[in-house]
Scaffold this motif. Structure first.
Motif, PDB file in Angstrom:
ATOM      1  N   ILE A 187      -7.857   1.882  -1.418  1.00 43.56           N
ATOM      2  CA  ILE A 187      -6.510   3.033  -0.705  1.00 43.56           C
ATOM      3  C   ILE A 187      -6.916   3.807  -0.450  1.00 43.56           C
TER       4      ILE A 187
ATOM      5  N   ALA B 254      -4.311   2.035   3.376  1.00 39.46           N
ATOM      6  CA  ALA B 254      -5.803   1.085   3.241  1.00 39.46           C
ATOM      7  C   ALA B 254      -6.279   2.253   3.909  1.00 39.46           C
ATOM      8  N   ARG B 255      -7.641   2.389   3.527  1.00 42.09           N
ATOM      9  CA  ARG B 255      -9.047   3.800   4.419  1.00 42.09           C
ATOM     10  C   ARG B 255      -8.898   3.313   5.694  1.00 42.09           C
TER      11      ARG B 255
ATOM     12  N   TRP C   1      -8.066   1.131  -5.532  1.00 41.84           N
ATOM     13  CA  TRP C   1      -8.040  -0.061  -5.052  1.00 41.84           C
ATOM     14  C   TRP C   1      -6.578  -0.891  -4.752  1.00 41.84           C
TER      15      TRP C   1
ATOM     16  N   SER D 103      -4.835  -4.534  -4.899  1.00 43.58           N
ATOM     17  CA  SER D 103      -5.076  -6.381  -3.979  1.00 43.58           C
ATOM     18  C   SER D 103      -3.754  -7.330  -4.850  1.00 43.58           C
TER      19      SER D 103
ATOM     20  N   ILE E 257       0.445  -1.806   3.415  1.00 41.48           N
ATOM     21  CA  ILE E 257      -1.626  -1.356   4.598  1.00 41.48           C
ATOM     22  C   ILE E 257      -1.284   0.012   4.882  1.00 41.48           C
TER      23      ILE E 257
ATOM     24  N   PHE F 256      -8.415  -4.305  -0.656  1.00 45.39           N
ATOM     25  CA  PHE F 256      -8.859  -3.336  -0.083  1.00 45.39           C
ATOM     26  C   PHE F 256      -9.130  -1.600  -1.348  1.00 45.39           C
TER      27      PHE F 256
ATOM     28  N   VAL G 111      -5.929  -2.181   8.449  1.00 42.86           N
ATOM     29  CA  VAL G 111      -6.129  -3.804   8.361  1.00 42.86           C
ATOM     30  C   VAL G 111      -5.969  -4.487   9.200  1.00 42.86           C
TER      31      VAL G 111
END
Length: 732
Positions: free
Chosen positions: A553, A531-532, A559, A561, A528, A551, A535
């Motif tokens: 990153i 993440a860009r 990406w 998932s 997390i 999401f 979250v």
């Protein structure tokens, strides 16, 4: 409108290509016309490959215009079903508005109503398929809104090469709410004389039952072998009331198409005519739902199939009399058990087998069908061949060029078959064949690149697909290969349909997934942090759902998932995975990463890696790509290599066996889609394609992968038209 078309940019086809395909809309290329305008046929490149397609050119003088054009694009992009015609492209250039569809080999149903060769069984299948398409529009799966077609008629039911029906022409359709059992829409009355629901004409209130009425008219047309209206003293006269009266008075015999009567099963006719009559009821409440129409037509078809099976009963005892060695059995069940294992007939030169569906498999040995042209004797070939099932003394030569003359005796009628060459190779690669072949009477040869290894050790190349009309087929095929082949025989194998399907993202059902908490990775906090965007979640269950949705990153450049099995999935953009020198780079809004690689100059490489994956997990690495309209049309495979000595092949366009063209009285079908397998591309639900290029297993201590692959077109053709979004790592 520009924003609307931007969403469907991947479907756009240039006007110049359409003009070239239709020879500037030459009248010799016209295959039909309707409320939208004239329809032309021609070969074109599109988002799904290259094939013969139908071009529907808008002519406002015919009654429809821009709204119908844009609605058709929208509807056929949202609503996809095997019994709806597929939109493969469109053109909106220089004032021209053209819709491009998959080609319906047999045109529209209305042109075949009075055909003496279209059997009752075929008509039932056509009606059933069309009913399934319409039922899907009325009650689509998922969140799609219900759609009322408004112009159901036999000319809007198209027939592909296998006589499979596809509902077409969504330009007049209306959308209704998805969450209401009954949808009532006040609408200006549109449709076609003879097919329009009388209640809709009286009240201007449109419902799904309006389509049901129109479909009931089509059912009676199929039964009676004629259109639902006729000209009388210069005026159109509907036949629907007369048909209803004949049914009610039990005088169907007076209106049924005479050619059909002899082979109709009475129960099939009764079931069919009953549901057709119910569709035509005045009251909406008395008309059936399309799902119920589908059920009744399935029953009618089943009655007819049972009737035909009884009529065409095969005498297996007679077949067993020709077996070598003789078959010893004490009951019919024991005989069928022997046949399910296979027996030799025709003095041991033909192999016959009864499969689990009761369909006949037949293989003709090389001793019976092979005619060498350019060959070498077995003792001069550097090779130890597999043992053939044909144990009788015969040594086939190794052939570069040869013919086969194949005559079958026991094929099952009305069954889709694949015709295979069973062989082995004396030397050279066994996964890249390059076998060219041509059927006697044809002018264009085909090429098979894909050699599949069978369980018995032999190789197999699929040559053709066709639908049998009888037990006997007589074919002559000439072959030429880059390597000498040892042929075991020609095989006729019933083919189970592996329908084309779209790979859907893995949606998580939080209600049924009881082990969700165990699937959250231990290092989720570290993930997390990458993440860009922040979250946020309130419960662990919500966190699991977010992880499964995925999401961006690392500033949106990658990406992350989570798969259903709790294993990590990871996707890299083309900018990070591909060497920049071989590509042209473009911005593309449909890409997850906004920038894509286009048109590699010949070969290209992937040199990248990641350490974000799950340990002790086997991963498949996929190319995620798209083929644009100006692609080279290259069907030959792409060579994938690691280092100097290890290589294999993948396909960017899925290979399909050609069909054996029908004679005037025969059936045929579209090539059946291959089932999912390594090295063959699959359509994703996000509009992109993917193909597996490699597998790798992470170890217990190091969840990293390093990828160094080289891609080369095997026949030196260009890869022009390839758009690469990136590569994806997914657990197997």
């Amino acid at each position: 409108m520009e924003a609307f078309l931007k969403e469907f940019q991947h479907l756009k086809i240039q006007l110049e290509e359409i003009k070239s395909a239709t020879r500037n809309f030459d009248k010799s290329n016209i295959i039909g016309k309707g409320g939208f305008g004239k329809v032309y046929q021609g070969e074109a490149s599109h988002s799904m490959g290259q094939s013969i397609v139908a071009f529907k050119r808008l002519d406002r003088n015919y009654g429809q215009g821009d709204p119908e054009f844009f609605k058709e694009i929208l509807m056929l992009s949202r609503y996809t079903h095997e019994n709806l015609i597929s939109l493969v492209g469109f053109c909106d250039d220089d004032g021209e508005k053209i819709l491009v569809y998959e080609h319906a080999f047999h045109g529209s149903l209305d042109s075949h109503l009075s055909s003496n060769t279209l059997t009752w069984r075929q008509r039932l299948k056509i009606c059933l398929a069309a009913a399934k398409g319409l039922s899907y529009l009325h009650d689509p799966n998922g969140t799609q809104q219900r759609l009322i077609h408004r112009d159901i008629k036999s000319s809007n039911i198209l027939l592909d090469a296998n006589w499979n029906a596809k509902v077409s022409d969504m330009g007049l359709s209306k959308i209704g709410p998805a969450n209401q059992q009954h949808t009532f829409l006040v609408s200006n009355v549109v449709g076609t004389f003879g097919y329009i629901d009388p209640l809709y004409m009286e009240t201007s209130i449109l419902t799904k039952e309006s389509d049901v009425f129109s479909f009931g008219v089509v059912l009676f047309e199929v039964l009676c072998g004629r259109l639902c209206f006729q000209y009388n003293n210069g005026h159109l006269q509907s036949l629907v009331q007369m048909w209803k009266k004949s049914y009610k008075q039990k005088k169907l015999d007076q209106i049924i198409f005479q050619v059909l009567k002899q082979h109709m099963d009475p129960s099939s006719l009764e079931t069919f005519s009953d549901i057709a009559y119910r569709c035509l009821q005045k009251s909406r409440e008395e008309r059936p739902k399309m799902s119920h129409v589908v059920e009744k037509l399935e029953i009618a078809l089943r009655f007819q199939e049972i009737c035909e099976v009884v009529e065409s009963h095969v005498d297996y005892e007679e077949i067993s009399m020709y077996a070598i060695p003789p078959v010893v059995y004490g009951s019919e069940q024991e005989l069928k058990m022997h046949l399910s294992k296979g027996i030799f007939v025709n003095n041991g030169k033909t192999w016959f087998l009864l499969n689990k569906n009761g369909e006949h498999c037949e293989m003709i040995s090389a001793a019976e069908c092979l005619i060498p042209i350019h060959s070498v004797s077995p003792e001069h070939a550097d090779y130890g061949p597999n043992k053939s099932r044909f144990v009788f003394d015969y040594y086939s030569p190794f052939c570069w060029k040869f013919k086969t003359r194949v005559r079958t005796q026991f094929l099952s009628p009305h069954v889709a078959y694949t015709l295979n060459l069973v062989f082995d190779i004396s030397y050279g690669r066994k996964d890249y064949l390059g076998l060219s072949y041509i059927l006697a009477g044809e002018t264009k040869s085909s090429t098979s690149y894909l050699a599949e290894k069978r369980e018995d050790g032999w190789l197999m190349a699929e040559l053709y697909q066709f639908t049998s009309d009888s037990r006997n087929v007589d074919l002559e095929i000439t072959f030429e290969c880059r390597y000498p082949l040892l042929v075991e025989g020609i095989e006729f194998q019933p083919l189970e349909r592996a329908e084309h399907h779209v790979l859907e993202d893995e949606d998580v059902d939080m209600q049924t997934d009881t082990y969700w908490e165990q699937k959250i990775p231990n290092d989720y906090e570290d993930v997390i942090k990458l993440a860009r965007y922040p979250v946020e979640w309130t419960t662990k269950k919500e966190l699991y759902y977010i992880l499964c949705q995925g999401f961006p990153i690392k500033n949106g450049e990658e990406w992350f998932s989570l798969g259903k099995n709790g294993k990590k999935c990871y996707m890299l953009p083309a900018t990070a995975a591909l060497g920049s020198g071989a590509w042209t780079w473009q911005s593309l809004s449909e890409s997850r990463f906004k920038q894509v690689a286009v048109d590699p100059h010949g070969s290209f490489s992937i040199n990248t890696g990641t350490n974000i994956l799950s340990p002790e997990t086997t991963y498949a690495i996929y190319l995620v790509y798209r083929i644009q309209e100006n692609h080279s049309g290259s069907e030959p495979p792409v060579k994938v290599s690691i280092g100097e000595y290890q290589s294999w092949y993948i396909y960017l366009l899925s290979p399909q066996a050609p069909t054996i063209k029908p004679k005037a009285h025969q059936n045929t079908h579209n090539p059946l889609h291959r089932p999912k397998m390594k090295g063959l591309p699959q359509q994703r639900d996000d509009g992109w394609m993917e193909v597996q290029v490699w597998e790798y297993k992470t170890n217990i201590t190091n969840a990293s992968i390093s990828v160094n692959l080289r891609f080369t077109v095997s026949n030196k053709k260009s890869l022009k038209g390839l758009i690469m979004q990136g590569i994806e790592f997914k657990p197997i």
